[in-house]
Design a protein around this motif. Sequence first.
Motif, mmCIF file in Angstrom:
data_model
loop_
_atom_site.group_PDB
_atom_site.id
_atom_site.type_symbol
_atom_site.label_atom_id
_atom_site.label_comp_id
_atom_site.label_asym_id
_atom_site.label_seq_id
_atom_site.Cartn_x
_atom_site.Cartn_y
_atom_site.Cartn_z
ATOM 1 N N LYS A 1 0.833 -1.191 0.000
ATOM 2 C CA LYS A 1 0.000 0.000 0.000
ATOM 3 C C LYS A 1 0.877 1.254 0.000
ATOM 4 O O LYS A 1 0.592 2.226 -0.702
ATOM 5 N N TRP A 2 1.920 1.200 0.782
ATOM 6 C CA TRP A 2 2.817 2.359 0.852
ATOM 7 C C TRP A 2 3.469 2.612 -0.507
ATOM 8 O O TRP A 2 3.541 3.752 -0.980
ATOM 9 N N LEU B 1 1.027 4.089 -2.801
ATOM 10 C CA LEU B 1 0.735 5.470 -2.430
ATOM 11 C C LEU B 1 1.846 6.403 -2.902
ATOM 12 O O LEU B 1 1.585 7.439 -3.523
ATOM 13 N N THR B 2 3.086 6.034 -2.614
ATOM 14 C CA THR B 2 4.180 6.924 -3.017
ATOM 15 C C THR B 2 4.246 7.015 -4.538
ATOM 16 O O THR B 2 4.486 8.093 -5.079
ATOM 17 N N PHE C 1 1.681 9.397 -5.801
ATOM 18 C CA PHE C 1 2.086 10.787 -5.630
ATOM 19 C C PHE C 1 3.129 11.175 -6.666
ATOM 20 O O PHE C 1 3.105 12.260 -7.233
ATOM 21 N N LEU D 1 -6.711 5.324 -0.243
ATOM 22 C CA LEU D 1 -6.646 5.269 1.215
ATOM 23 C C LEU D 1 -8.041 5.149 1.818
ATOM 24 O O LEU D 1 -8.267 4.349 2.724
ATOM 25 N N VAL D 2 -8.952 5.957 1.286
ATOM 26 C CA VAL D 2 -10.307 5.898 1.833
ATOM 27 C C VAL D 2 -10.898 4.503 1.626
ATOM 28 O O VAL D 2 -11.526 3.935 2.514
ATOM 29 N N LEU E 1 -10.153 1.864 4.051
ATOM 30 C CA LEU E 1 -10.878 1.884 5.323
ATOM 31 C C LEU E 1 -12.015 0.868 5.318
ATOM 32 O O LEU E 1 -12.389 0.338 6.360
ATOM 33 N N VAL F 1 -11.046 -2.220 6.798
ATOM 34 C CA VAL F 1 -11.092 -2.247 8.266
ATOM 35 C C VAL F 1 -12.450 -2.772 8.704
ATOM 36 O O VAL F 1 -12.546 -3.602 9.603
ATOM 37 N N PHE G 1 5.088 7.081 12.037
ATOM 38 C CA PHE G 1 3.812 6.505 11.622
ATOM 39 C C PHE G 1 3.735 5.023 11.989
ATOM 40 O O PHE G 1 2.713 4.550 12.493
ATOM 41 N N LEU H 1 -7.647 4.254 13.558
ATOM 42 C CA LEU H 1 -7.089 3.622 12.357
ATOM 43 C C LEU H 1 -7.525 4.380 11.101
ATOM 44 O O LEU H 1 -6.708 4.629 10.203
ATOM 45 N N SER H 2 -8.787 4.770 11.060
ATOM 46 C CA SER H 2 -9.223 5.392 9.801
ATOM 47 C C SER H 2 -8.610 6.772 9.637
ATOM 48 O O SER H 2 -8.208 7.135 8.538
ATOM 49 N N ILE I 1 -4.974 6.241 8.581
ATOM 50 C CA ILE I 1 -4.779 5.739 7.225
ATOM 51 C C ILE I 1 -5.212 6.781 6.203
ATOM 52 O O ILE I 1 -4.507 7.059 5.240
ATOM 53 N N ALA I 2 -6.363 7.385 6.454
ATOM 54 C CA ALA I 2 -6.882 8.277 5.423
ATOM 55 C C ALA I 2 -6.132 9.610 5.382
ATOM 56 O O ALA I 2 -5.888 10.141 4.307
ATOM 57 N N MET J 1 -1.341 9.137 6.706
ATOM 58 C CA MET J 1 -0.507 8.510 5.689
ATOM 59 C C MET J 1 -0.448 9.398 4.446
ATOM 60 O O MET J 1 0.617 9.598 3.863
ATOM 61 N N PHE J 2 -1.590 9.927 4.077
ATOM 62 C CA PHE J 2 -1.652 10.811 2.915
ATOM 63 C C PHE J 2 -0.748 12.020 3.133
ATOM 64 O O PHE J 2 0.038 12.397 2.262
ATOM 65 N N ILE K 1 1.810 12.287 5.071
ATOM 66 C CA ILE K 1 3.235 11.930 5.079
ATOM 67 C C ILE K 1 3.755 11.833 3.650
ATOM 68 O O ILE K 1 4.817 12.376 3.319
ATOM 69 N N VAL K 2 2.991 11.139 2.816
ATOM 70 C CA VAL K 2 3.478 10.965 1.443
ATOM 71 C C VAL K 2 3.486 12.302 0.709
ATOM 72 O O VAL K 2 4.379 12.585 -0.088
ATOM 73 N N TRP K 3 2.520 13.130 1.015
ATOM 74 C CA TRP K 3 2.489 14.454 0.408
ATOM 75 C C TRP K 3 3.735 15.244 0.831
ATOM 76 O O TRP K 3 4.430 15.846 -0.009
#
Lengths: 509, 209, 498
Positions: free
Chosen positions: A402-403, A406-407, A410, A422-423, A426, A429, C140, C174-175, C178-179, C182-183, C185-187
């Motif tokens: 996932k990481w 994600l990177t 971006f 990301l959403v 969830l 979860v 994180f 958690l949500s 994650i939402a 994490m976003f 951090i990558v930004w």
Amino acid sequence: MIDIYSQLPILLIAIPLFAAPVCVLLGGRWLTYLLSVVVCGTTFAISIGLMQQVIKYGPIHYEIGNWKPPYGIEYVVDGLSGFVMMFVSALAAIVLLYGKPSIDAEIPRSKHYLFYASYLLCMTGLLGMCITGDLFNVFVFLEISSLSSYALISLGRTRRAPLAALQYLILGTIGATFFLIGIGLLYQMTGTLNMSDIANRLDTETGPRTLLVAFGFMTVGLFVKMAVFPLHSWLPNAYTYAPSVVTAFVAATATKVSVYAFIRLVFGIFKPEFAFEQMPLGTLLLTLSLVGIFIASTAAIFQDDVKRLLAYSSIAQIGYMLLGIGMATTDSLTAGIVHMFNHALIKGGLFMVVGCFVLRLGSSRLSDWRGAAKTMPLTSLAWAIGGLGLIGVPMTAGFVSKWLLLTSAFESNHQLVAGMMLVSSLLAVVYVWRVVETLYFSEQPSAAAKEASEAPVWMLVPMYAVIFAVLVFGVWTQFSAGLAAEAAQSLLPLDLVPTAPTVSPGGTP
Amino acid sequence: MSTEQFLGLYNYWIVIFLMMTGFYIVIARNNLVKTIIGLNIFQISVILLYVSMGKISGGTAPIVPPSMVSHGHADVPHVAHADNHADARPHDLHSDETKDLAHDHQDDHDNEHDSHAAQESRGTAEDHKETDSPDALVNHPVSDSDHHAADSAHDEQLTYSNPLPSVLMLTAIVVGIATTALALALIVRIREDYGTIEEDEILEMDRAA
Amino acid sequence: MIEWTGSNAIWIAMALPLLAVFWVFLFGNVPNLREAGSIVVSIVLFCVNVSLSKLVFRGGRPEFSFGEMLPGFELNFVVEPLGMVFALVASGLWVLTTIYAIGYMRGHHESNQTRFFACFAAAIFAAMAAAFAGNLFTLFIAYEIMTVSTYPLVTHHGDAKAKAGGRMYLGILLSTSIAFFMFAIVWTWQLAGTTDFREGGILSQAFEENRISSVLLAVLLGLFAYGIGKAALMPIHRWLPAAMVAPTPVSALLHAVAVVKVGVFSVLKVAVYIFGIDLLADTGASEWLCYVAGATILLGSLVAMTKDNLKARLAYSTVSQLAYITLGAALATPASVVGGGMHIAMHAVGKITLFFCAGAIYVGAHKTDISDMRGLGRAMPFTFGAFLLAAISIIGLPPGGGSWSKWFLAVGTVDRGMYFLTATLMVSSLLNIAYLVPIPVRAFLTPAGQEPMKINEAPLMCVVPLCITAVGSVLLFFFANEIYSVLEPIVGVQPDPS
């Protein structure tokens, strides 16, 4: 004296292929089981050996019967196919090792030898799809694996199993036939079936329109086999009604191998420039996978059968792999390939957990699992850990992919995709935790759960090996991400989409 | 597209017609056996597609004629080669030709195929350009290049159909039979369990259960 | 033999709680051995941290790296003063909490004690890792480990209430992480090319090069502030009261110290080392956060007043107090940031005392509601005495340690000219008095109810730790200057090398 090392590629296919009829001839339960385990183990060992050779000396080209390609059939083991074959054969071996009690419980004893034969054939087909360098051969192996998996699925206990298998057969055959049409058109244009030869001869920039048709047919055909939304309808029933062992094996491997074939198709045969610039594959993949992720994850939340829940989750997870392919950068492709591996581990592990519960509780319905954590603590814990991997919590394999995804999103300026991804995770979860809460916090345990006992050690040990691997590959990423990065590098050396301006990493501390 | 062109592609129209028919049956029929029949028709259409694209009008079976063998040995290495493998599988036969061509004519497909079309003296050169040109490559040892011309002059009957698609289709037929057999076996089991092979009735029973 | 250097101390400090996890599992069936191991490890950990702090407070920045985990992302640990203070507080209070927990859990005959102590140690491991994290990525990972490892603690009782509380806890934490986290951090990584914590921040260059506008900076800050759900900023504070279904030692250490403090600590670190207070002050990107924090301070206090359940009241008080620290970060002046850092320590010691007291009252008198606590003071003088001392510190009255941190925060609001917020702080302190002081006062001054007085102090294992922390919260008042000078370097003031 034949140098056994140079013959490994053909042995990888030949051994399980010939072991399958031997299983039928032997009959019985124990002997065939042992033979299958030994064969799967050998196959795994061979695939490790091949991977080592690839890492040391680069891709292996094996000419079958010494016929030179592109006339003869060629087997090619490179970083990507070696990697996929390794985890496919590993999971095949582990699932089989784990599955004996479950097989005994779920499959009529008179059919055991046939089950093992089909299992081996299915593995042969999957490995063959990876190893072969001949496009028509891919189709043949695809059908070998598909036909045997239809047979395996139909072995389920309920009467719905044959129907699920038939539905899968119809859709699967249409998909495979589409793929075959595409092969035919490609052959018509190039006069060859060898993949690298086709790639050399195919004029993707000014070629005839037949090219588009061929690409379209093959893509759709593989979409069916990958269960990409909206061509996924065969998958939930097939996974739900198949015997648990079959589900664990097929869910962990079959769709991933189809993804592999798709990656080969897009990056190996058609050029990525063609697929992503002349054809709108990128937009198509991103849209389909995001929509698929949301719809399938939401559907998973509302399932009462855990197998079906995981099946929908698989459809969603395929979406993440396609996201990686669809963003079409080296890094995103790496992420997609890593996710193939990680998801194979996670889903394999989780379906193995389901198998344990089905063995002890007699059902995969969530209502029968109430309060099972008291009587089956180890199995329940395995679900919790595997579930964390599925969600993508740090220190699990799911997080790594996932990481990376994600990177890379971006980097290729797909911020919106990153956010939606990301959403959507969830939702995972919710469906994972729904099961956890049922296991741990049910006020009134179900009747089956009260009397259940912990799953046999025989099943627990291989299951925990996979679950443990989920944790190991969440920390030790050099192996999975490293191999995937090399494979992606060789498939897509240069990013297509102009990446974000690179910032000098580091700077002054 | 002129009528002539349209008719010239008749094999494709048949393929498409069969394919859609099969597809329609798969989708529209509730009876499982009929669905499988539809699936078969669908597969058959692909088999036709393959076979027709390997076919050359007036082409013979790909067997090396005796006359060519006796001549070939002495002066033309590539025929000699073919002779050596005369009993090998067709895949290889095809390949020998392709190899030479691939090396000689990578970049003048058009020439190639124009000559081929001319030889066939058919009015559908344009169609062939789009669809058949690689086959032309494969199928025409006669017309393939200048240095073969002298050699092939005495042997103009050697136009043969590409055997490879047919061979591939043998495999596909086997796969198709296996699929059909498996499907029918499954249908037998479904019939045993449900007492019917109508899909809507089965789904109804499942929903009721 | 391992040489005693800073970087070795870092991994030892993280390995010790893990050792405790294994020890607890190994001797799960021998309670005495299991708990003795926990205590020994916690004491050793505290000593390690103390020795490490000597180095850090003299200006050392020991580093330790596990190498690159993912391309471009290193698992890296660097100790700086803020993290060191947090680590000291967490590990020091772990010692006391372990002792307290033994008394509490045994006094209560709780089940699953092995799982309890193991998860507890795992949470401390996560706290250490977060405290020492050298970049956002590492932070994180530690943050998420803490979320997951504390979930079994929150749901310890395993009933429907625990399930609901746990669902809220895990769901929100958690949500959001994650939402948003994490976003963000990558930004950040995309903007700055790194996620390292550096003095002065790493985003200023991207801002100067116009790769991010001040509005987007505010958005990014928002992603961090709400992504770090553990900071309990309204309206995502609900997990904190929900987590109070946990046994009291968990509430005490985790939901007064480790978990919530990881949250605000992360917010502070992001403000100071990622954005840099100069960038925040210049662009005004954090102005909105000041008001949100101010609102959380007031609303948290107001809601706390309405709660009759003691733990619920303390929980909302925590929500309010955490917002002080977020406010310190958002104000982005040197005084406010240092004040926020100090408040981590001050509030931790004070609030843990209050939770200890709540637990002791529960163990000794089986009472959870404030209205039932009249007259208990005479039966439990130590407990309520400690409660009073800690309450004074939380309110911010001398001689409680909290007075200093609140003073610096107020100075920060004045520096930024936000007099409205200064007033908010004052009003909130009055509210603190209103909801905390009456509890011990009524316990001491009003006569007991009808029931016969058979109530005694809780077991010694419970009472001793809470007395120590109560005294500690007063002592901090006198050592405030030391903490201040220790924390000054994070805003650029170099420490005195002596």
